[in-house]
Structures are given as structure tokens and as C-alpha cells.
Write a protein that holds these residues in place. Structure first.
Motif, PDB file in Angstrom:
ATOM      1  N   LEU A  50       0.830  -1.200   0.000  1.00  0.00           N
ATOM      2  CA  LEU A  50       0.000   0.000   0.000  1.00  0.00           C
ATOM      3  C   LEU A  50       0.867   1.254   0.000  1.00  0.00           C
ATOM      4  O   LEU A  50       0.646   2.194  -0.780  1.00  0.00           O
ATOM      5  N   THR A  51       1.887   1.266   0.869  1.00  0.00           N
ATOM      6  CA  THR A  51       2.789   2.426   0.940  1.00  0.00           C
ATOM      7  C   THR A  51       3.563   2.595  -0.358  1.00  0.00           C
ATOM      8  O   THR A  51       3.695   3.719  -0.872  1.00  0.00           O
ATOM      9  N   ALA A  52       4.061   1.485  -0.906  1.00  0.00           N
ATOM     10  CA  ALA A  52       4.832   1.560  -2.145  1.00  0.00           C
ATOM     11  C   ALA A  52       3.971   2.061  -3.294  1.00  0.00           C
ATOM     12  O   ALA A  52       4.425   2.856  -4.132  1.00  0.00           O
ATOM     13  N   GLY A  53       2.723   1.609  -3.359  1.00  0.00           N
ATOM     14  CA  GLY A  53       1.848   2.046  -4.433  1.00  0.00           C
ATOM     15  C   GLY A  53       1.594   3.543  -4.400  1.00  0.00           C
ATOM     16  O   GLY A  53       1.665   4.221  -5.434  1.00  0.00           O
ATOM     17  N   ILE A  54       1.300   4.064  -3.215  1.00  0.00           N
ATOM     18  CA  ILE A  54       1.093   5.515  -3.088  1.00  0.00           C
ATOM     19  C   ILE A  54       2.385   6.259  -3.420  1.00  0.00           C
ATOM     20  O   ILE A  54       2.370   7.282  -4.115  1.00  0.00           O
ATOM     21  N   ALA A  55       3.511   5.739  -2.927  1.00  0.00           N
ATOM     22  CA  ALA A  55       4.798   6.389  -3.189  1.00  0.00           C
ATOM     23  C   ALA A  55       5.140   6.393  -4.675  1.00  0.00           C
ATOM     24  O   ALA A  55       5.778   7.328  -5.173  1.00  0.00           O
ATOM     25  N   LEU A  56       4.728   5.349  -5.397  1.00  0.00           N
ATOM     26  CA  LEU A  56       4.992   5.303  -6.839  1.00  0.00           C
ATOM     27  C   LEU A  56       4.220   6.384  -7.589  1.00  0.00           C
ATOM     28  O   LEU A  56       4.596   6.753  -8.706  1.00  0.00           O
ATOM     29  N   GLU A  57       3.149   6.892  -6.997  1.00  0.00           N
ATOM     30  CA  GLU A  57       2.444   8.010  -7.601  1.00  0.00           C
ATOM     31  C   GLU A  57       3.135   9.339  -7.286  1.00  0.00           C
ATOM     32  O   GLU A  57       2.670  10.403  -7.695  1.00  0.00           O
ATOM     33  N   ASN A  58       4.231   9.260  -6.534  1.00  0.00           N
ATOM     34  CA  ASN A  58       5.021  10.450  -6.216  1.00  0.00           C
ATOM     35  C   ASN A  58       6.385  10.421  -6.892  1.00  0.00           C
ATOM     36  O   ASN A  58       6.826  11.418  -7.459  1.00  0.00           O
ATOM     37  N   LYS A  59       7.040   9.254  -6.837  1.00  0.00           N
ATOM     38  CA  LYS A  59       8.389   9.152  -7.386  1.00  0.00           C
ATOM     39  C   LYS A  59       8.727   7.673  -7.542  1.00  0.00           C
ATOM     40  O   LYS A  59       8.475   6.877  -6.637  1.00  0.00           O
ATOM     41  N   TYR A  60       9.344   7.314  -8.664  1.00  0.00           N
ATOM     42  CA  TYR A  60       9.631   5.909  -8.913  1.00  0.00           C
ATOM     43  C   TYR A  60      10.780   5.364  -8.065  1.00  0.00           C
ATOM     44  O   TYR A  60      11.010   4.162  -8.022  1.00  0.00           O
ATOM     45  N   LEU A  61      11.494   6.253  -7.383  1.00  0.00           N
ATOM     46  CA  LEU A  61      12.656   5.811  -6.608  1.00  0.00           C
ATOM     47  C   LEU A  61      12.297   4.833  -5.502  1.00  0.00           C
ATOM     48  O   LEU A  61      13.177   4.136  -4.980  1.00  0.00           O
ATOM     49  N   VAL A  62      11.019   4.743  -5.140  1.00  0.00           N
ATOM     50  CA  VAL A  62      10.631   3.864  -4.051  1.00  0.00           C
ATOM     51  C   VAL A  62      10.905   2.396  -4.382  1.00  0.00           C
ATOM     52  O   VAL A  62      10.988   1.551  -3.487  1.00  0.00           O
ATOM     53  N   VAL A  63      11.079   2.097  -5.654  1.00  0.00           N
ATOM     54  CA  VAL A  63      11.410   0.700  -6.001  1.00  0.00           C
ATOM     55  C   VAL A  63      12.808   0.340  -5.514  1.00  0.00           C
ATOM     56  O   VAL A  63      13.125  -0.850  -5.348  1.00  0.00           O
ATOM     57  N   LEU A  64      13.659   1.354  -5.273  1.00  0.00           N
ATOM     58  CA  LEU A  64      15.040   1.071  -4.882  1.00  0.00           C
ATOM     59  C   LEU A  64      15.147   0.432  -3.499  1.00  0.00           C
ATOM     60  O   LEU A  64      15.805  -0.613  -3.363  1.00  0.00           O
ATOM     61  N   PRO A  65      14.554   0.989  -2.432  1.00  0.00           N
ATOM     62  CA  PRO A  65      14.707   0.332  -1.132  1.00  0.00           C
ATOM     63  C   PRO A  65      14.029  -1.028  -1.085  1.00  0.00           C
ATOM     64  O   PRO A  65      14.551  -1.964  -0.454  1.00  0.00           O
ATOM     65  N   ILE A  66      12.884  -1.157  -1.744  1.00  0.00           N
ATOM     66  CA  ILE A  66      12.201  -2.458  -1.743  1.00  0.00           C
ATOM     67  C   ILE A  66      13.022  -3.475  -2.516  1.00  0.00           C
ATOM     68  O   ILE A  66      13.190  -4.624  -2.089  1.00  0.00           O
ATOM     69  N   GLY A  67      13.562  -3.051  -3.661  1.00  0.00           N
ATOM     70  CA  GLY A  67      14.420  -3.960  -4.427  1.00  0.00           C
ATOM     71  C   GLY A  67      15.657  -4.358  -3.653  1.00  0.00           C
ATOM     72  O   GLY A  67      16.064  -5.537  -3.657  1.00  0.00           O
ATOM     73  N   ALA A  68      16.279  -3.374  -2.966  1.00  0.00           N
ATOM     74  CA  ALA A  68      17.472  -3.686  -2.170  1.00  0.00           C
ATOM     75  C   ALA A  68      17.140  -4.645  -1.040  1.00  0.00           C
ATOM     76  O   ALA A  68      17.921  -5.565  -0.729  1.00  0.00           O
ATOM     77  N   LEU A  69      15.963  -4.469  -0.410  1.00  0.00           N
ATOM     78  CA  LEU A  69      15.558  -5.372   0.665  1.00  0.00           C
ATOM     79  C   LEU A  69      15.315  -6.779   0.138  1.00  0.00           C
ATOM     80  O   LEU A  69      15.743  -7.769   0.759  1.00  0.00           O
ATOM     81  N   LEU A  70      14.670  -6.900  -1.012  1.00  0.00           N
ATOM     82  CA  LEU A  70      14.413  -8.232  -1.582  1.00  0.00           C
ATOM     83  C   LEU A  70      15.708  -8.934  -1.945  1.00  0.00           C
ATOM     84  O   LEU A  70      15.867 -10.141  -1.697  1.00  0.00           O
TER      85      LEU A  70
END
Length: 485
Positions: free
Chosen positions: A160-180
């Protein structure tokens, strides 16, 4: 693997720290003026869409809401940014709590966030980074909760947080990707074997879908912008990456986030993937030539983890600890907030150029108006600026000087309007520096003025150039002058 229970939350003192920062940001919010990006966001907010050339829609939408609710002023524009920063400080303290910090550790985490240069800098302005930082902190909080409890339902909160953040800036994929990536390397991999992960991904994708469709329909312009920025600044970003990691949060906080990394690695094995995510993210940012601040939010997670061991040092060196926090607050304020007179901002601009981008827009507009008045037949003339900040300033301040609506080929300004072909008269070009290639699209160009700023910002020395007209009809010129970065 033993996982600690969360301690009681020190709500009142943490909120006190956060609200003090909110009060400081509010008191200083109108001291200089709009930042160039804020002027752009305000115009973008009048052209609401599911996407823009260089960003998703959330920040322009927030700018419109904030000015509509709190007033069309610098202070009104920044109210929601201030509230976002207050929330960010509270979330950092909550992350410390998840790492097992008691009351004092949580308070120290809030104080460290409150005095850090990065938090104050993005909190003072309306920027995509402001709301991105809050999203990253929430993602860090939910990720630590997921690892501490092993409860897969936290993937839903992450999605939910990532989806809302993606409507602000695509950079949010970076911390989630790094965590995965970190989870795959060192685990615990069990949290990946959960249907809640699939649900979280689906929720994030569903929320982000409108902007993704907009980008698809417009041939992915944001990728063009990102590639251009990387090509222009990639080498400098790589060279300055390590020094800025040490400086931008605050040099005084380096021992705390180092202690946080070591604490997680040695004492909290269930959370090691959170610690590993930071160096993984740094490698990704370095390889892609991204900006140094892309990795900074994860340092705040490490700061939250490091506050408990830092307290043991503070207990033995109380005076040094207090002096260190005071110096951190003072230096962060001087370099990120408008505490100096505008005329003295050159002292900090070499370190933080964003300070200079908030100074001088009314005077800039007056200079443009003076050049415009030299045009003998303004009824079919065109006012054309080189970048979105200049265009935004002329939209905001130009009507008071009798200036027409400006045009700009930069970013989404290009999409919003172009000069009509009936504008066959003179063209006033506003150029940060004269560009023969750009001017080749116009006839008989001569400089008639220069913008003199009281500080060394990008607009200082801007050339005001009058051309006798476009070399071709505007419908032909417009595709040729488009600027993505």
C-alpha cells in the motif's frame, strides 16, 4: 531465531520533538521565497493529470491542495510538507522502537532525525523528496515489523505504501528492491514464501497503474528524463557519492549510523537484511549514476538502530554528546534552512545550491518585464523561457508587471501550451546562458539585458535576448526545441 518484543512507545516526548521541528519549519517557511521546483509544481497543479514528463502526479496534487486549503503563499504551500516532516520524525522513533530501543533510545532517534540536514532540507520545501522520505521511512518501519514478527500481513502495508509512493516518485522501487535482494542473499527467506507478498505487489501495482498507463501512452518520457540526467551528471554523482553520504545527513551522525549497522549485524540477526540493504542500494545508485541522496533515507533506518548503543557512549560523555547534537542542529539549520539574510546566502550555496534557488524571483521577473517593455509591438510577441523554474516564476509574478503568459519547451511546460502560429512578432528569450543552437530557430537575436541576482544562483547572469521572430511557424519550431532535462 530470537526476536524481541516491541517496547512501549515514548509518544509524548517524541511528538514534542517532532512538533518543535514543525514550529521551526513553519516560522521559517516564508523567509526567502519559492524554490524553482515549487513554482513548477504550482503550475503543474493547475494541469492535474495522471502523469507528467518528469514525475508522477502526487506532488503537484499536494501543492494544489495545500495552496487551496492554507493559502496561495509560500507559507501556505509548505504546510503539508511540514506535516510530512513531523510524521517522518515520529516514524524514525517508531523504527528505533522496533529495534528494541527503550524510551531514551526512541527520543534520541527522533532528535537525530530532527537535527539532520537532509530531513530539515527536504522538510523546508515542497519536493518529491519530501514525501518520498516519509514513504521510505514507513517502508523501513513495515519491513522491520515484518522481519521482527514474521507476520506476512505486513507485506500488505508495504504494498500500500509503495503504491502511493509510486504516484510520487519511482525511486521507491530502490529500497524495496534492495531489501528483496538482501533477503535472497542472507534471509530470512521464509518471509518471501507468503501469499501476502503477492497481495502486496498486486496492491502496489493497482495503485500505481494510472501513472504507468499515462507513461505508456506518452512513450515513457520519464525514462528519457532519467537517462538524460544520468548522462549529464552521472560521473559527478559517482565521484561525490561517498563524501555526500557522510555530509548530507550530518557528519556528526556518522558514528550513530555506523553503530546501527554493526548492532544489527552482530546483535539482531533477524534484521541483517535491513542492514545489507543499504550497501546493496549504494551499489545500485553508483552503477546507475544516480544522485547521492537516493540512498540517504536508509541511513536514517541505521541511525534508528544505532541510538541504543549511542546512549551508552552518551552516558559516559554527556557533555560531548549534548555539544555534538547542538552543533549538528546549528550546522544543519545554517546550510538547509533560510536562517541567514538572503544577501549572505552565498556562504552556503556552494554546499547547498537549493538555498539560492529560493531567492530573487520577484527581481528576476522585474528584469524580464524591463526587457519586455523594449519590444515595440508586443501584441504578437512571445515570451519564451529556457526552463520550468523561470516559466513558473513568470506565471506567479508576471501579471503584476503586465507580462503575458510565458511559454517554455522545458519538461511538461512543453505539453501544456505552445505559441500560436499567429505570434509572428518578436520573441523575448530568457536564457540562463546564450545558446546558439537554441537561438538558430529565431531571427536576428540580440541581447537587451541581463538578470543580476543578489546571490550566485542559476539565474544570476541570465541573458535576456530579443529576436525579431521565429524562423518558422511555431507549430514547426515547437517539436525542435523540446527539452527533457
Amino acid at each position: 531465531m530470537t526476536r524481541p518484543s516491541a517496547t512501549a512507545f515514548a509518544g509524548r516526548p517524541v511528538m514534542t520533538v517532532a512538533l518543535i521541528v514543525g514550529a521551526v519549519l513553519t516560522a521559517l517557511s516564508g523567509r526567502y521565497g519559492y524554490h524553482r521546483d515549487e513554482l513548477y509544481f504550482m503550475v503543474a497543479g493547475r494541469h492535474l493529470s495522471w502523469g507528467y514528463v518528469d514525475q508522477p502526479p502526487l506532488t503537484p496534487f499536494i501543492a494544489r491542495v495545500s495552496t487551496a486549503v492554507f493559502g496561495d503563499t509560500v507559507m501556505g504551500l509548505r504546510v503539508l510538507s511540514t506535516l510530512s516532516t513531523v510524521a517522518t520524525i515520529v516514524v524514525v522513533a517508531l523504527i528505533a522502537r522496533e529495534f528494541g530501543s527503550e524510551r531514551r533510545g526512541q527520543i534520541l532517534a527522533a532528535v537525530c532525525a530532527a537535527v539532520s540536514g537532509f530531513v530539515l532540507g527536504v522538510g523546508h520545501l515542497v519536493s518529491t523528496a519530501t514525501y518520498d522520505l516519509l514513504a521510505w521511512m514507513l517502508i523501513g518501519l513495515f519491513a522491520v515489523k515484518l522481519l521482527r514478527t514474521g507476520d506476512g500481513r505486513w507485506w500488505l502495508a508495504l504494498g500500500l505504501t509503495a503504491g502511493i509512493a509510486l504516484e510520487n516518485k519511482y525511486l521507491v522501487v530502490l529500497p524495496i528492491g534492495a531489501l528483496l535482494i538482501s533477503l535472497l542473499i542472507i534471509g530470512p527467506r521464509g518471509v518471501l514464501r507468503s501469499w501476502w507478498l503477492v497481495v502486496g505487489v498486486a496492491v502496489a501495482g493497482l495503485i500505481a497503474l494510472p501513472n504507468v498507463l499515462w507513461q505508456f501512452q506518452h512513450d515513457w518520457p520519464q525514462l528519457t528524463v532519467a537517462n538524460g540526467i544520468s548522462e549529464d551528471d552521472g560521473a559527478e554523482n559517482r565521484i561525490m557519492f561517498v563524501p555526500l553520504q557522510l555530509l548530507q545527513l550530518s557528519p556528526f551522525l556518522v558514528p550513530i549510523w555506523v553503530a546501527g549497522f554493526l548492532r544489527i549485524w552482530r546483535q539482531l540477526p533477524w534484521a541483517r537484511s535491513v542492514a545489507l540493504a543499504y550497501p546493496v542500494l549504494c551499489v545500485v545508485v553508483l552503477v546507475t549514476g544516480g544522485k547521492s541522496y537516493y540512498a540517504l533515507p536508509l541511513l536514517l533506518v541505521l541511525v534508528a538502530a544505532g541510538c541504543e548503543p549511542a546512549l551508552r557512549w552518551v552516558d559516559r560523555h554527556r557533555t560531548q554528546g549534548v555539544v555534538g547534537l547542538v552543533l549538528t542542529a546549528a550546522t544543519s539549520a545554517v546550510f538547509t534552512l533560510p536562517v541567514l539574510p538572503a544577501s549572505a546566502a552565498d556562504f552556503v550555496i556552494p554546499v547547498n545550491k537549493e538555498q539560492g534557488e529560493q531567492i530573487g524571483w520577484p527581481a528576476f521577473t522585474a528584469s524580464v518585464a524591463s526587457a519586455w517593455r523594449q519590444i515595440p509591438s508586443p501584441e504578437r510577441a512571445t515570451l519564451l523561457t529556457g526552463n520550468y523554474g523561470e516559466a513558473g516564476a513568470l506565471v506567479r509574478y508576471g501579471p503584476a508587471h503586465g507580462l503575458p503568459t510565458p511559454y517554455s519547451p522545458h519538461m511538461s511546460f512543453w505539453d501544456w501550451s505552445r505559441p500560436p502560429d499567429t505570434n509572428t512578432g518578436p520573441v523575448l528569450l530568457v536564457e540562463i546562458e546564450r545558446n546558439p543552437g537554441f537561438e538558430s530557430h529565431f531571427r536576428d537575436c540580440n541581447q537587451v539585458g541581463t538578470v543580476d541576482s543578489i546571490v550566485s544562483n542559476d539565474e544570476d547572469g541570465t541573458a535576456l535576448v530579443v529576436c525579431s521572430g521565429p524562423a518558422e511557424p511555431w507549430s514547426t519550431v515547437w517539436p525542435k526545441v523540446r527539452q527533457f532535462y
